[in-house]
Design an enzyme around this catalytic site. Sequence first.
Site, PDB file in Angstrom:
ATOM      1  CE  LYS A  14      -2.405  -1.080   3.754  1.00  0.00           C
ATOM      2  NZ  LYS A  14      -1.854  -2.403   4.119  1.00  0.00           N
ATOM      3  NE  ARG A  89      -4.596  -1.808  10.152  1.00  0.00           N
ATOM      4  CZ  ARG A  89      -3.466  -1.261   9.693  1.00  0.00           C
ATOM      5  NH1 ARG A  89      -3.435  -0.013   9.302  1.00  0.00           N
ATOM      6  NH2 ARG A  89      -2.374  -1.982   9.622  1.00  0.00           N
ATOM      7  NE  ARG A 123       6.977  -3.312   5.540  1.00  0.00           N
ATOM      8  CZ  ARG A 123       5.665  -3.112   5.664  1.00  0.00           C
ATOM      9  NH1 ARG A 123       4.918  -3.012   4.583  1.00  0.00           N
ATOM     10  NH2 ARG A 123       5.098  -3.060   6.846  1.00  0.00           N
ATOM     11  NE  ARG A 155       5.919  -0.784  10.070  1.00  0.00           N
ATOM     12  CZ  ARG A 155       4.686  -0.889   9.588  1.00  0.00           C
ATOM     13  NH1 ARG A 155       4.405  -0.328   8.415  1.00  0.00           N
ATOM     14  NH2 ARG A 155       3.772  -1.543  10.244  1.00  0.00           N
ATOM     15  NE  ARG A 166       2.072  -5.384  11.231  1.00  0.00           N
ATOM     16  CZ  ARG A 166       3.177  -5.109  10.527  1.00  0.00           C
ATOM     17  NH1 ARG A 166       4.326  -5.698  10.834  1.00  0.00           N
ATOM     18  NH2 ARG A 166       3.125  -4.252   9.539  1.00  0.00           N
TER      19      ARG A 166
HETATM   20  P1  AMP Z   1       0.584  -0.020   9.440  1.00  0.00           P
HETATM   21  O1  AMP Z   1       1.755   0.900   9.295  1.00  0.00           O
HETATM   22  O2  AMP Z   1      -0.598   0.442   8.651  1.00  0.00           O
HETATM   23  O3  AMP Z   1       0.954  -1.454   9.146  1.00  0.00           O
HETATM   24  O4  AMP Z   1       0.145   0.043  10.976  1.00  0.00           O
HETATM   25  C1  AMP Z   1       1.028  -0.356  12.007  1.00  0.00           C
HETATM   26  C2  AMP Z   1       0.242  -0.588  13.287  1.00  0.00           C
HETATM   27  O5  AMP Z   1      -0.404   0.636  13.669  1.00  0.00           O
HETATM   28  C3  AMP Z   1      -0.886  -1.604  13.170  1.00  0.00           C
HETATM   29  O6  AMP Z   1      -0.427  -2.930  13.376  1.00  0.00           O
HETATM   30  C4  AMP Z   1      -1.828  -1.129  14.284  1.00  0.00           C
HETATM   31  O7  AMP Z   1      -1.338  -1.501  15.562  1.00  0.00           O
HETATM   32  C5  AMP Z   1      -1.713   0.391  14.175  1.00  0.00           C
HETATM   33  N1  AMP Z   1      -2.695   0.977  13.232  1.00  0.00           N
HETATM   34  C6  AMP Z   1      -2.427   1.636  12.071  1.00  0.00           C
HETATM   35  N2  AMP Z   1      -3.541   2.059  11.480  1.00  0.00           N
HETATM   36  C7  AMP Z   1      -4.570   1.641  12.274  1.00  0.00           C
HETATM   37  C8  AMP Z   1      -5.975   1.759  12.182  1.00  0.00           C
HETATM   38  N3  AMP Z   1      -6.586   2.373  11.149  1.00  0.00           N
HETATM   39  N4  AMP Z   1      -6.722   1.199  13.185  1.00  0.00           N
HETATM   40  C9  AMP Z   1      -6.138   0.591  14.238  1.00  0.00           C
HETATM   41  N5  AMP Z   1      -4.817   0.437  14.367  1.00  0.00           N
HETATM   42  C10 AMP Z   1      -4.011   0.964  13.397  1.00  0.00           C
END
Ligand code: AMP
Length: 209
Positions: A14, A89, A123, A155, A166
């Site tokens: 994404k 989400r 990554r 990360r 996740r």
């Molecule tokens: P991402 O960078 O999108 O993979 O997000 C990393 C982490 O941030 C996720 O595993 C969640 O813990 C949290 N997170 C990011 N976006 C959301 C969202 N829209 N709702 C809930 N948790 C989120």
Amino acid sequence: MSSIVLFGPPGAGKGTQAERIMEATGLPQVSTGDMLRAAVKAGTETGLTAKGYMESGQLVPDGVIIDLIKDRILEPDAKNGVMFDGFPRTIPQAEALAEITPVTHVIAIEVPDERIVERICGRYSCAGCGSVYHDTFNPVNADGCSCGQWEEKRRADDNEETVHSRLGAYHEQTSPLADWYRSKGIFHSVNGDRAIDTITADIFVVLNS
Ligand code: AMP
């Protein structure tokens, strides 16, 4: 004002596609993951709340996320819409979003679970410009990123242990959103298990349709 949602499991690409869409459309990328990581780094109240959830691969509570988005959408660069990456989400987040800004396209980047683990575990990105790389599939050049400010960043949650939680959160809490958006006639799916350029081309076919 109209916004786009990039949808898909963690590691679907994404962020990579968001960079390209941003260049072409001028819509700013709004990644709740990036916003939360910045909040954790800055030690804000939101960051302190989010940290434990993020480290264990669970979703951060809806109220925290919705407040972040409500504030972000008021920024001047969001006046013509934004491109959401990693938001919404959950169904409550999507319901809240519907009250905040109209969404014209939800683009799901589909990648099978077994490919996600290898993608996430290799990554990394450039701390200078945010470009995303991968140990095997898309390594950075020997002399670093073309932005000239190369610094490797990985990360904390991109590890094999967390990736399974996740993915679990994605299947249980996020994938039901596909049907929710399908019923609204704005859901489009692209096969994300192909070359980056091929996926981008498919996304633009959807956006221009
Ligand atoms: P991402 O960078 O999108 O993979 O997000 C990393 C982490 O941030 C996720 O595993 C969640 O813990 C949290 N997170 C990011 N976006 C959301 C969202 N829209 N709702 C809930 N948790 C989120």
